[in-house]
Design a protein around this motif. Structure first.
Motif, PDB file in Angstrom:
ATOM      1  N   VAL A  19     -19.856 -50.430 -18.657  1.00 56.27           N
ATOM      2  CA  VAL A  19     -20.493 -50.135 -17.377  1.00 56.27           C
ATOM      3  C   VAL A  19     -21.688 -51.064 -17.192  1.00 56.27           C
ATOM      4  CG1 VAL A  19     -21.635 -48.380 -15.975  1.00 56.27           C
ATOM      5  CG2 VAL A  19     -19.790 -47.720 -17.541  1.00 56.27           C
ATOM      6  N   GLU A  20     -21.637 -51.925 -16.181  1.00 52.55           N
ATOM      7  CA  GLU A  20     -22.715 -52.861 -15.924  1.00 52.55           C
ATOM      8  C   GLU A  20     -23.886 -52.190 -15.214  1.00 52.55           C
ATOM      9  OE1 GLU A  20     -22.999 -55.949 -16.922  1.00 52.55           O
ATOM     10  OE2 GLU A  20     -21.042 -55.975 -17.918  1.00 52.55           O
ATOM     11  N   LYS A  21     -23.569 -51.356 -14.242  1.00 55.59           N
ATOM     12  CA  LYS A  21     -24.608 -50.711 -13.444  1.00 55.59           C
ATOM     13  C   LYS A  21     -24.263 -49.247 -13.254  1.00 55.59           C
ATOM     14  CE  LYS A  21     -27.098 -51.121  -9.047  1.00 55.59           C
ATOM     15  NZ  LYS A  21     -27.190 -51.855  -7.757  1.00 55.59           N
ATOM     16  N   ILE A  22     -25.248 -48.385 -13.507  1.00 53.91           N
ATOM     17  CA  ILE A  22     -24.995 -46.950 -13.349  1.00 53.91           C
ATOM     18  C   ILE A  22     -25.302 -46.534 -11.917  1.00 53.91           C
ATOM     19  CG2 ILE A  22     -25.486 -46.464 -15.759  1.00 53.91           C
ATOM     20  CD1 ILE A  22     -28.204 -45.375 -14.915  1.00 53.91           C
ATOM     21  N   LEU A  40     -18.288 -41.141 -18.538  1.00 56.32           N
ATOM     22  CA  LEU A  40     -18.343 -42.510 -18.039  1.00 56.32           C
ATOM     23  C   LEU A  40     -18.024 -42.565 -16.541  1.00 56.32           C
ATOM     24  CD1 LEU A  40     -16.591 -44.393 -20.982  1.00 56.32           C
ATOM     25  CD2 LEU A  40     -19.037 -44.182 -20.519  1.00 56.32           C
ATOM     26  N   LEU A  85     -21.138 -41.676 -14.760  1.00 58.86           N
ATOM     27  CA  LEU A  85     -22.062 -42.816 -14.792  1.00 58.86           C
ATOM     28  C   LEU A  85     -21.743 -43.824 -13.687  1.00 58.86           C
ATOM     29  CD1 LEU A  85     -22.712 -43.930 -18.500  1.00 58.86           C
ATOM     30  CD2 LEU A  85     -24.370 -43.045 -16.857  1.00 58.86           C
ATOM     31  N   LYS A  86     -20.461 -43.995 -13.422  1.00 60.69           N
ATOM     32  CA  LYS A  86     -20.014 -44.961 -12.414  1.00 60.69           C
ATOM     33  C   LYS A  86     -20.122 -44.419 -10.994  1.00 60.69           C
ATOM     34  CE  LYS A  86     -16.708 -47.011 -15.655  1.00 60.69           C
ATOM     35  NZ  LYS A  86     -15.261 -47.199 -15.985  1.00 60.69           N
ATOM     36  N   ARG A 125     -27.580 -46.902 -23.440  1.00 63.34           N
ATOM     37  CA  ARG A 125     -27.017 -48.204 -23.835  1.00 63.34           C
ATOM     38  C   ARG A 125     -25.678 -48.025 -24.541  1.00 63.34           C
ATOM     39  NH1 ARG A 125     -25.964 -49.599 -28.969  1.00 63.34           N
ATOM     40  NH2 ARG A 125     -28.014 -48.822 -29.559  1.00 63.34           N
ATOM     41  N   LYS A 184     -22.967 -47.090 -21.966  1.00 62.12           N
ATOM     42  CA  LYS A 184     -22.629 -48.242 -21.134  1.00 62.12           C
ATOM     43  C   LYS A 184     -21.762 -49.240 -21.902  1.00 62.12           C
ATOM     44  CE  LYS A 184     -25.849 -50.063 -18.539  1.00 62.12           C
ATOM     45  NZ  LYS A 184     -27.160 -50.638 -18.147  1.00 62.12           N
ATOM     46  N   GLU A 185     -22.058 -49.428 -23.173  1.00 62.50           N
ATOM     47  CA  GLU A 185     -21.252 -50.343 -23.984  1.00 62.50           C
ATOM     48  C   GLU A 185     -19.836 -49.820 -24.160  1.00 62.50           C
ATOM     49  OE1 GLU A 185     -23.250 -50.999 -27.670  1.00 62.50           O
ATOM     50  OE2 GLU A 185     -24.658 -52.466 -26.843  1.00 62.50           O
TER      51      GLU A 185
END
Length: 312
Positions: A177-180, A144, A147-148, A169, A172-173
């Motif tokens: 995470v709203e935006k990668i 994660l 991803l950020k 998905r 992100k859930e």
């Protein structure tokens, strides 16, 4: 006398028109039945999350071999595109790793359609790396952070199967995470491209579905260059913090952190082939196919034991 004859002629004409109309309506109904089929025959388009295509193909092959008058057309797509195709009316049956949300469900509610939704198996998100890498495990928290856009100091980059995929998905859930970030993330078109990249590069962690990995072990030509990472079981309070590989026993025991349900979503308004296929996949034969493929079936199929009175 003339009036009587005229009345008889009119009555005969009315009866003729009534019978002709009835036959025409019956013919139209028969044509509709032939087009839409019933629970065991006809044609059925099914939208499938592309990470689940291998196991769904196995199910379809056995189903069509058993019911010769059925024809199922699989429409593989990443999750976001697949849901959109469903809302566009391309198909009323789908196999996904999530159910529809309230906004999506409202589309069918307006059509007064009551869905028939069943869980059919348990799949998972899997991380794969080049076999020459020294890493054997990873935590979800580390993934994660990548991803950020955070550098975790180990020359890591994530190789995604698709920006619209169910695997992304889910991650992100989990991490909200709203935006990668694109700094340490590369997006491919599908799982096969992920595997090809990982087989040739040592700088990436591939993200694919467990069923895709099971299929790759049978068919990917450079599979010896790829292996899976163990994932830390630390997402919930009940997690023991240990690392577990993605396999059938760990998924069944709830030890692998990134497991996910597989659903068949049937939004057909009538008793069509979608219901028949759903019954097959959730029934004993369909669940045995899941078990044999090393997925976790939603219901464990029964075992038949033959007992003989005497041994010959």
């Amino acid at each position: 006398m003339i009036r009587k004859i005229n009345f008889q002629i009119i009555l005969s004409l009315i009866l003729f028109v009534t019978v002709s109309t009835s036959c025409a309506n019956r013919k139209t109904a028969d044509e509709d039945d032939a087009k839409h089929g019933d629970i065991l025959k006809g044609q059925l388009p099914v939208i499938v999350d592309e990470t689940l295509i291998p196991i769904v193909k196995e199910q379809v092959d056995v189903f069509q071999n058993s019911y010769k008058e059925s024809k199922i057309q699989l429409i593989g797509a990443p999750e976001v595109k697949g849901i959109n195709l469903m809302l566009q009316g391309r198909a009323k049956t789908a196999i996904m790793t999530r159910t529809l949300n309230e906004v999506e469900e409202d589309y069918f509610k307006k059509k007064s359609v009551t869905p028939k939704i069943f869980q059919i198996a348990t799949d998972a998100v899997v991380f794969v790396v080049n076999d020459s890498r020294p890493d054997t495990s990873i935590s979800v928290e580390s993934v994660l952070r990548i991803l950020k856009g955070e550098n975790i100091g180990a020359d890591y980059s994530l190789i995604l199967d698709n920006v619209n995929s169910s695997t992304l998905r889910q991650l992100k859930e989990i991490g909200k995470v709203e935006k990668i970030s694109s700094q340490y993330v590369k997006a491919m078109e599908n799982g096969d491209e992920v595997l090809s990249y990982i087989a040739q590069h040592t700088d990436g962690i591939g993200v694919i579905g467990y069923n895709q990995w099971l299929n790759a072990k049978r068919s990917f030509k450079n599979i010896e260059k790829i292996r899976t990472l163990s994932v830390q079981n630390s997402l919930t309070k009940d997690g023991d913090g240990k690392f577990y590989r993605p396999n059938q026993s760990n998924l069944a025991a709830g030890l692998y952190a990134l497991s996910r349900p597989v659903y068949i979503l049937n939004y057909q308004p009538d008793m069509g082939l979608g219901l028949g296929f759903s019954a097959f996949v959730t029934g004993d034969r369909g669940q045995r196919i899941m078990l044999k493929a090393d997925l976790v079936p939603a219901t464990m199929p029964g075992r038949e034991i033959i007992i003989r009175d005497k041994v010959e």
